[in-house]
Design an enzyme around this catalytic site. Structure first.
Site, short mmCIF file in Angstrom:
data_model
loop_
_atom_site.label_atom_id
_atom_site.label_comp_id
_atom_site.label_asym_id
_atom_site.label_seq_id
_atom_site.Cartn_x
_atom_site.Cartn_y
_atom_site.Cartn_z
N ASP A 145 -4.07 13.33 -75.95
CA ASP A 145 -5.42 12.37 -74.92
C ASP A 145 -6.72 12.43 -75.67
OD1 ASP A 145 -5.89 12.92 -72.23
OD2 ASP A 145 -6.85 14.55 -73.15
N GLU A 179 0.98 10.93 -75.87
CA GLU A 179 0.06 11.17 -76.20
C GLU A 179 0.50 11.80 -77.41
OE1 GLU A 179 -2.65 11.69 -72.38
OE2 GLU A 179 -1.15 13.07 -72.43
#
Length: 230
Positions: free
Chosen positions: A51, A123
């Site tokens: 992320d 992610e």
């Protein structure tokens, strides 16, 4: 795992040297796998890293692509490009769901198509590429899939929550009030129901895998109601 690496490398155009980090990136928490030190192995830690890496690379990409834009406009573009739905769409584009390792229960409940699972696993994959191949490798992967999305956004997007807030301010009304109605589902795959209320309109609710997305959806729904009555 070598076969999986060979297969997924053709999809993502990157071949891992560390098979273990690839396996970790693709392992859903439902598997409840543990390593030799009895630590849970799943994509959650790599998701956290990925992320941050995605946000950084997209920020630099936008900074270079739009040299004339101010911070606010760049921030709006980035928000749109790194939101859960965009990440999940990229994951669907590369058919990442086919590679996620999960238990039978999660699979039978549509886990390989679940948008939150797709977002989280992509992610994690980004985090794994960063660990395995460094910044240059992960930049190539992200830019390959996100640059075209950035080019498709002609103007900085306005998210529904911001649009709704600006509408209430223009009409001299109290700001929208968001409320968590309920949370359902397991801890690794929750579903949030959020309601939004503004003066003179009935309360509207929406569900999503995160509170942030649910708020945006609720704001979008009430904006549609406003358009129909004005």
């Amino acid at each position: 795992m070598r076969v999986l690496n060979d297969t997924i490398s053709k999809v993502i155009n990157y071949k891992f040297t560390d098979y273990a980090i690839l396996e970790e990136a693709l392992t859903h928490p439902s598997v409840n796998k543990r390593n030799s030190e009895d630590q849970v192995v799943s994509y959650e830690r790599l998701e956290f890293l990925g992320d941050s890496v995605l946000n950084m690379v997209v920020s630099v990409m936008l900074f270079k692509m739009f040299p004339e834009e101010k911070e606010g406009a760049l921030a709006k573009r980035k928000t749109d490009l790194v939101c859960g739905s965009t990440i999940a769409n990229v994951a669907k584009e590369i058919e990442l769901g086919n590679f996620i390792i999960m238990n039978n229960s999660e699979r039978c409940n549509g886990g390989k198509c679940n948008l939150k699972n797709l977002e989280n696993s992509l992610e994690a994959l980004i985090g794994a590429i960063y660990i395995d191949g460094g910044l240059e490798s992960v930049e190539k992967f992200i830019i390959r899939h996100w640059e075209k999305l950035a080019k498709d956004i002609l103007d900085p997007p306005q998210d529904p929550k911001t649009s709704l807030q600006e509408w209430t301010q223009r009409n001299k009304l109290p700001l929208p009030k968001y409320e968590l109605v309920k949370q359902t589902g397991p801890a690794h795959n929750p579903e949030f129901t959020i309601s939004v209320c503004i003066e003179s309109y009935d309360k509207v609710s929406a569900c999503a895998p995160s509170k942030k997305i649910a708020e945006q959806k609720a704001a979008e729904l009430i904006l549609e109601k406003i358009k129909k009555t004005t």
